[in-house]
Design a protein around this motif. Sequence first.
Motif, PDB file in Angstrom:
ATOM      1  N   SER A 192      32.089  -4.006 -22.272  1.00  9.06           N
ATOM      2  CA  SER A 192      31.240  -3.644 -21.138  1.00  9.06           C
ATOM      3  C   SER A 192      32.060  -3.197 -19.930  1.00  9.06           C
ATOM      4  CB  SER A 192      30.347  -4.823 -20.740  1.00  9.06           C
ATOM      5  OG  SER A 192      31.125  -5.921 -20.268  1.00  9.06           O
ATOM      6  N   HIS A 193      33.365  -3.482 -19.944  1.00  8.57           N
ATOM      7  CA  HIS A 193      34.233  -3.102 -18.831  1.00  8.57           C
ATOM      8  C   HIS A 193      34.938  -1.769 -19.060  1.00  8.57           C
ATOM      9  CE1 HIS A 193      34.616  -7.696 -17.921  1.00  8.57           C
ATOM     10  NE2 HIS A 193      33.463  -7.194 -17.503  1.00  8.57           N
ATOM     11  N   GLU A 238      33.807  -0.646 -33.140  1.00  5.63           N
ATOM     12  CA  GLU A 238      33.203   0.679 -33.263  1.00  5.63           C
ATOM     13  C   GLU A 238      32.829   1.236 -31.897  1.00  5.63           C
ATOM     14  OE1 GLU A 238      32.599   3.936 -35.327  1.00  5.63           O
ATOM     15  OE2 GLU A 238      33.328   2.038 -36.169  1.00  5.63           O
ATOM     16  N   SER A 239      32.426   0.372 -30.970  1.00  8.18           N
ATOM     17  CA  SER A 239      32.115   0.815 -29.610  1.00  8.18           C
ATOM     18  C   SER A 239      33.351   1.376 -28.922  1.00  8.18           C
ATOM     19  CB  SER A 239      31.542  -0.345 -28.788  1.00  8.18           C
ATOM     20  OG  SER A 239      30.293  -0.759 -29.295  1.00  8.18           O
ATOM     21  N   VAL A 240      34.483   0.712 -29.125  1.00  2.79           N
ATOM     22  CA  VAL A 240      35.740   1.191 -28.550  1.00  2.79           C
ATOM     23  C   VAL A 240      36.112   2.535 -29.161  1.00  2.79           C
ATOM     24  CG1 VAL A 240      38.193   0.707 -28.252  1.00  2.79           C
ATOM     25  CG2 VAL A 240      36.533  -1.158 -28.091  1.00  2.79           C
ATOM     26  N   GLU A 264      34.163   4.796 -30.499  1.00  3.16           N
ATOM     27  CA  GLU A 264      33.266   5.845 -30.009  1.00  3.16           C
ATOM     28  C   GLU A 264      33.618   6.263 -28.592  1.00  3.16           C
ATOM     29  OE1 GLU A 264      29.391   4.196 -30.429  1.00  3.16           O
ATOM     30  OE2 GLU A 264      29.349   4.403 -32.632  1.00  3.16           O
ATOM     31  N   ARG A 265      34.036   5.311 -27.779  1.00  2.71           N
ATOM     32  CA  ARG A 265      34.407   5.644 -26.406  1.00  2.71           C
ATOM     33  C   ARG A 265      35.680   6.493 -26.375  1.00  2.71           C
ATOM     34  NH1 ARG A 265      32.447   3.349 -21.758  1.00  2.71           N
ATOM     35  NH2 ARG A 265      30.636   3.123 -23.131  1.00  2.71           N
ATOM     36  N   VAL A 266      36.635   6.169 -27.215  1.00  4.38           N
ATOM     37  CA  VAL A 266      37.863   6.971 -27.284  1.00  4.38           C
ATOM     38  C   VAL A 266      37.544   8.399 -27.718  1.00  4.38           C
ATOM     39  CG1 VAL A 266      40.032   7.287 -28.545  1.00  4.38           C
ATOM     40  CG2 VAL A 266      39.429   5.031 -27.656  1.00  4.38           C
ATOM     41  N   VAL A 267      36.676   8.549 -28.697  1.00  3.25           N
ATOM     42  CA  VAL A 267      36.265   9.883 -29.149  1.00  3.25           C
ATOM     43  C   VAL A 267      35.606  10.637 -27.998  1.00  3.25           C
ATOM     44  CG1 VAL A 267      34.689  11.132 -30.678  1.00  3.25           C
ATOM     45  CG2 VAL A 267      36.060   9.239 -31.578  1.00  3.25           C
ATOM     46  N   ALA A 268      34.777   9.953 -27.214  1.00  3.56           N
ATOM     47  CA  ALA A 268      34.121  10.589 -26.075  1.00  3.56           C
ATOM     48  C   ALA A 268      35.135  10.998 -25.004  1.00  3.56           C
ATOM     49  CB  ALA A 268      33.081   9.646 -25.476  1.00  3.56           C
ATOM     50  N   TYR A 269      36.137  10.147 -24.756  1.00  9.53           N
ATOM     51  CA  TYR A 269      37.189  10.504 -23.799  1.00  9.53           C
ATOM     52  C   TYR A 269      37.908  11.779 -24.249  1.00  9.53           C
ATOM     53  CZ  TYR A 269      36.903   5.728 -21.783  1.00  9.53           C
ATOM     54  OH  TYR A 269      36.492   4.566 -21.183  1.00  9.53           O
ATOM     55  N   ASN A 270      38.219  11.843 -25.520  1.00 14.78           N
ATOM     56  CA  ASN A 270      38.936  13.018 -26.026  1.00 14.78           C
ATOM     57  C   ASN A 270      38.104  14.289 -25.896  1.00 14.78           C
ATOM     58  OD1 ASN A 270      41.394  11.826 -26.664  1.00 14.78           O
ATOM     59  ND2 ASN A 270      40.719  11.210 -28.700  1.00 14.78           N
ATOM     60  N   LYS A 271      36.811  14.164 -26.038  1.00 17.65           N
ATOM     61  CA  LYS A 271      35.945  15.331 -25.850  1.00 17.65           C
ATOM     62  C   LYS A 271      35.996  15.789 -24.397  1.00 17.65           C
ATOM     63  CE  LYS A 271      31.250  17.045 -26.628  1.00 17.65           C
ATOM     64  NZ  LYS A 271      31.144  17.704 -25.310  1.00 17.65           N
ATOM     65  N   VAL A 272      36.029  14.853 -23.461  1.00 19.72           N
ATOM     66  CA  VAL A 272      36.152  15.212 -22.052  1.00 19.72           C
ATOM     67  C   VAL A 272      37.467  15.948 -21.805  1.00 19.72           C
ATOM     68  CG1 VAL A 272      36.477  14.284 -19.721  1.00 19.72           C
ATOM     69  CG2 VAL A 272      34.674  13.360 -21.201  1.00 19.72           C
ATOM     70  N   LEU A 273      38.553  15.415 -22.325  1.00 19.94           N
ATOM     71  CA  LEU A 273      39.862  16.058 -22.154  1.00 19.94           C
ATOM     72  C   LEU A 273      39.849  17.478 -22.700  1.00 19.94           C
ATOM     73  CD1 LEU A 273      42.201  13.086 -23.197  1.00 19.94           C
ATOM     74  CD2 LEU A 273      41.613  13.805 -20.874  1.00 19.94           C
ATOM     75  N   ARG A 274      39.260  17.637 -23.868  1.00 24.94           N
ATOM     76  CA  ARG A 274      39.190  18.965 -24.491  1.00 24.94           C
ATOM     77  C   ARG A 274      38.337  19.918 -23.661  1.00 24.94           C
ATOM     78  NH1 ARG A 274      35.551  19.003 -29.489  1.00 24.94           N
ATOM     79  NH2 ARG A 274      34.039  19.179 -27.786  1.00 24.94           N
ATOM     80  N   ASP A 275      37.174  19.467 -23.223  1.00 27.59           N
ATOM     81  CA  ASP A 275      36.250  20.338 -22.497  1.00 27.59           C
ATOM     82  C   ASP A 275      36.809  20.775 -21.146  1.00 27.59           C
ATOM     83  OD1 ASP A 275      34.561  20.021 -24.618  1.00 27.59           O
ATOM     84  OD2 ASP A 275      33.165  18.654 -23.601  1.00 27.59           O
ATOM     85  N   VAL A 276      37.314  19.817 -20.387  1.00 30.17           N
ATOM     86  CA  VAL A 276      37.832  20.139 -19.052  1.00 30.17           C
ATOM     87  C   VAL A 276      39.069  21.022 -19.160  1.00 30.17           C
ATOM     88  CG1 VAL A 276      38.799  19.181 -16.926  1.00 30.17           C
ATOM     89  CG2 VAL A 276      36.873  18.033 -18.056  1.00 30.17           C
TER      90      VAL A 276
END
Length: 308
Positions: free
Chosen positions: A160-161, A237-239, A241-253
Amino acid sequence: MRVRRRPCRRERRSRAAVATATAALFVLLGALAGCDSADDADGGASPSARRPSPKPTFIWDRSPASIAAVGDSITRGFDACTVLADCPEVSWATGTDATVRSVAWRLLGEAGAVGRTWNHAKSGARIAELPEQMTRAVADKPELVTVMVGANDACRDNVSHMTSVADFRTYFETSVKKLRSELPKSQLYVSSVPDLKRLWSEGRVNALGKQIWKLGICQSMLGSPDAMDAAAVARRESVQERVVAYNKVLRDVCGRDARCRYDGGAVFEYRFSGDQLSHWDWFHPSKNGQQRLAEIAYRNITAKEPPA
């Protein structure tokens, strides 16, 4: 004496009609020219003007002459040389160790790796600290800035943090804008966040590593490493998924910046083994792991085309 013949009424009417038609033609041509001018001003004159603008041409120098690094403990070489200590000389980005052969070593040579590099990464840093690190990097005026950050945003005492994806994007965008506004021609190489679940699966086979993990290393992923109940599986699995989401941000920006190159997920996809992990904490890269990271980054930085 020659008598001049006056034109007949029919001839006069014919000439008047021709003059009227000619005048009308000039008026019409003038009107069309005016329309063309107005269309040109509006950007809609011709089919070519109405076509979508081509995509921006990406500019990338494969041999930058100076390098600054920002990020977290991985870029500081934490636990690669001695227990619970930074070892920047083996950093994948700016290190001077001849066995690791950092990106700086490979691009600039031994002398360049000593004199034309700056390491502003900080062990324990999260994305919120990246804008400040970038400010310090900008002051050095490097031709290339390397970024590896995000693991600590997912590695928290509790899932949650973890840093939200929206906040992660905001801080990363702020950092990129800082570099671009101050150094418009400097390049940015962005490494993906490592696969933390892979690190857990490799390190959990080592009894010493699991004891060290109890000291508080990445509890969101490494806590109760042998637990396989539904709650533990869901937490990991939550961790992930969050790492995958971070990587998508890095790629997009990064993809919106002509002088930014993302590694295409290469670090995330790399299958770290026990040899590439620190034998003090079985989580951070060892010297061997730092060498692998340097190889990945150098290959992507010097490639003619960015990773897919």
